[in-house]
Design a protein around this motif. Structure first.
Motif, PDB file in Angstrom:
ATOM      1  N   PRO A   1       1.420  49.998  49.423  1.00  0.00           N
ATOM      2  CA  PRO A   1       1.355  50.014  50.890  1.00  0.00           C
ATOM      3  C   PRO A   1      -0.007  49.535  51.424  1.00  0.00           C
ATOM      4  N   ALA A   2      -1.077  49.983  50.795  1.00  0.00           N
ATOM      5  CA  ALA A   2      -2.414  49.599  51.254  1.00  0.00           C
ATOM      6  C   ALA A   2      -2.668  48.115  51.033  1.00  0.00           C
ATOM      7  N   VAL A   3      -2.278  47.603  49.878  1.00  0.00           N
ATOM      8  CA  VAL A   3      -2.520  46.192  49.572  1.00  0.00           C
ATOM      9  C   VAL A   3      -1.703  45.304  50.501  1.00  0.00           C
ATOM     10  N   LEU A   4      -0.456  45.667  50.733  1.00  0.00           N
ATOM     11  CA  LEU A   4       0.382  44.874  51.640  1.00  0.00           C
ATOM     12  C   LEU A   4      -0.183  44.912  53.065  1.00  0.00           C
ATOM     13  N   PHE A   5      -0.707  46.046  53.489  1.00  0.00           N
ATOM     14  CA  PHE A   5      -1.324  46.157  54.806  1.00  0.00           C
ATOM     15  C   PHE A   5      -2.549  45.250  54.911  1.00  0.00           C
ATOM     16  N   VAL A   6      -3.425  45.291  53.918  1.00  0.00           N
ATOM     17  CA  VAL A   6      -4.641  44.467  53.944  1.00  0.00           C
ATOM     18  C   VAL A   6      -4.277  42.983  53.880  1.00  0.00           C
ATOM     19  N   ALA A   7      -3.287  42.629  53.074  1.00  0.00           N
ATOM     20  CA  ALA A   7      -2.852  41.226  52.994  1.00  0.00           C
ATOM     21  C   ALA A   7      -2.274  40.762  54.327  1.00  0.00           C
ATOM     22  N   THR A   8      -1.581  41.645  55.024  1.00  0.00           N
ATOM     23  CA  THR A   8      -1.030  41.301  56.337  1.00  0.00           C
ATOM     24  C   THR A   8      -2.149  41.104  57.357  1.00  0.00           C
ATOM     25  N   ILE A   9      -3.151  41.970  57.327  1.00  0.00           N
ATOM     26  CA  ILE A   9      -4.309  41.804  58.215  1.00  0.00           C
ATOM     27  C   ILE A   9      -4.995  40.470  57.926  1.00  0.00           C
ATOM     28  N   ALA A  10      -5.141  40.131  56.644  1.00  0.00           N
ATOM     29  CA  ALA A  10      -5.753  38.844  56.272  1.00  0.00           C
ATOM     30  C   ALA A  10      -4.919  37.683  56.811  1.00  0.00           C
ATOM     31  N   LEU A  11      -3.603  37.782  56.654  1.00  0.00           N
ATOM     32  CA  LEU A  11      -2.722  36.714  57.118  1.00  0.00           C
ATOM     33  C   LEU A  11      -2.808  36.528  58.630  1.00  0.00           C
TER      34      LEU A  11
ATOM     35  N   LEU B   1       2.577  36.381  50.320  1.00  0.00           N
ATOM     36  CA  LEU B   1       3.888  36.323  49.654  1.00  0.00           C
ATOM     37  C   LEU B   1       3.855  37.047  48.311  1.00  0.00           C
ATOM     38  N   ALA B   2       2.757  36.896  47.576  1.00  0.00           N
ATOM     39  CA  ALA B   2       2.624  37.594  46.292  1.00  0.00           C
ATOM     40  C   ALA B   2       2.570  39.103  46.511  1.00  0.00           C
ATOM     41  N   ALA B   3       1.782  39.549  47.490  1.00  0.00           N
ATOM     42  CA  ALA B   3       1.686  40.980  47.770  1.00  0.00           C
ATOM     43  C   ALA B   3       3.033  41.538  48.213  1.00  0.00           C
ATOM     44  N   LEU B   4       3.735  40.795  49.053  1.00  0.00           N
ATOM     45  CA  LEU B   4       5.061  41.224  49.502  1.00  0.00           C
ATOM     46  C   LEU B   4       6.037  41.273  48.338  1.00  0.00           C
ATOM     47  N   GLY B   5       6.032  40.237  47.523  1.00  0.00           N
ATOM     48  CA  GLY B   5       6.952  40.183  46.389  1.00  0.00           C
ATOM     49  C   GLY B   5       6.730  41.302  45.390  1.00  0.00           C
ATOM     50  N   ILE B   6       5.490  41.547  45.058  1.00  0.00           N
ATOM     51  CA  ILE B   6       5.179  42.622  44.106  1.00  0.00           C
ATOM     52  C   ILE B   6       5.530  43.977  44.719  1.00  0.00           C
ATOM     53  N   SER B   7       5.246  44.131  46.010  1.00  0.00           N
ATOM     54  CA  SER B   7       5.583  45.384  46.687  1.00  0.00           C
ATOM     55  C   SER B   7       7.089  45.618  46.698  1.00  0.00           C
ATOM     56  N   LEU B   8       7.859  44.589  47.026  1.00  0.00           N
ATOM     57  CA  LEU B   8       9.314  44.727  47.022  1.00  0.00           C
ATOM     58  C   LEU B   8       9.841  44.978  45.612  1.00  0.00           C
ATOM     59  N   ALA B   9       9.285  44.270  44.646  1.00  0.00           N
ATOM     60  CA  ALA B   9       9.714  44.484  43.262  1.00  0.00           C
ATOM     61  C   ALA B   9       9.417  45.911  42.828  1.00  0.00           C
ATOM     62  N   THR B  10       8.300  46.423  43.259  1.00  0.00           N
ATOM     63  CA  THR B  10       7.913  47.788  42.915  1.00  0.00           C
ATOM     64  C   THR B  10       8.866  48.795  43.543  1.00  0.00           C
ATOM     65  N   ARG B  11       9.227  48.567  44.798  1.00  0.00           N
ATOM     66  CA  ARG B  11      10.059  49.528  45.515  1.00  0.00           C
ATOM     67  C   ARG B  11      11.555  49.351  45.284  1.00  0.00           C
ATOM     68  N   LEU B  12      12.023  48.128  45.144  1.00  0.00           N
ATOM     69  CA  LEU B  12      13.464  47.889  45.172  1.00  0.00           C
ATOM     70  C   LEU B  12      14.126  47.627  43.826  1.00  0.00           C
ATOM     71  N   THR B  13      13.374  47.278  42.829  1.00  0.00           N
ATOM     72  CA  THR B  13      14.025  46.886  41.577  1.00  0.00           C
ATOM     73  C   THR B  13      13.836  47.896  40.466  1.00  0.00           C
TER      74      THR B  13
END
Length: 159
Positions: free
Chosen positions: A41-51, A93-105
């Motif tokens: 959650p934290a990494v995806l948040f920081v990556a979104t702020i960067a984006l 995209l990498a942060a989102l993908g890893i986050s989704l893979a972590t949560r959904l798969t």
């Protein structure tokens, strides 16, 4: 302008901090599943702020350039700053993908009572793709933003 200050130097610091921080977190998540389970959650948040911060920095820099004028140093800084956006997109995209893979798969902690069924092959391939994206987006984004920041500092301090 923000309280009488140009917006660019204020916003650019968000990008300068968040791109390398998101790169570090995303690369860490890509190669350490335990970190991914805790940090996503934290990494995806920081990556979104960067984006968000990168295009706002570019836009505010163009506005500032219209006010202060153009020269060779500013043009070099502008070109380097614009190179950050593709890396920020890949990193997000990498942060989102890893986050989704972590949560959904099923890449979640398992209890001792659950069976440890092997993960499908595509799951490993997907994580490899996201790891490569994390390395490219994170490493490239960090290098390019450091170069752009350095040229921006030269622009300010050599006038």
């Amino acid at each position: 302008m923000f309280f009488g200050l140009p917006l660019h130097p204020l916003v650019v610091h968000a990008a300068v901090v968040c791109v390398p921080l998101a790169a570090l977190g995303t690369i860490l998540m890509a190669f350490w599943p335990a970190a991914a389970r805790r940090l996503w959650p934290a990494v995806l948040f920081v990556a979104t702020i960067a984006l968000i911060a990168v295009p706002v920095s570019i836009s505010s820099g163009e506005t500032l350039m219209d006010k202060v004028g153009e020269n060779a140093l500013i043009e070099a800084h502008e070109e380097q700053g614009e190179q950050v956006l593709p890396f920020a997109i890949v990193l997000w995209l990498a942060a989102l993908g890893i986050s989704l893979a972590t949560r959904l798969t099923g890449h979640t902690p398992r209890s001792h009572h659950e069976s440890t069924a092997p993960r499908p092959r595509w799951h490993a391939a997907m994580l490899i793709v996201f790891a490569v994206l994390a390395l490219v987006g994170g490493g490239g984004g960090t290098v390019v933003i450091v170069r752009a920041g350095h040229s921006g500092a030269q622009t300010v301090w050599t006038r």
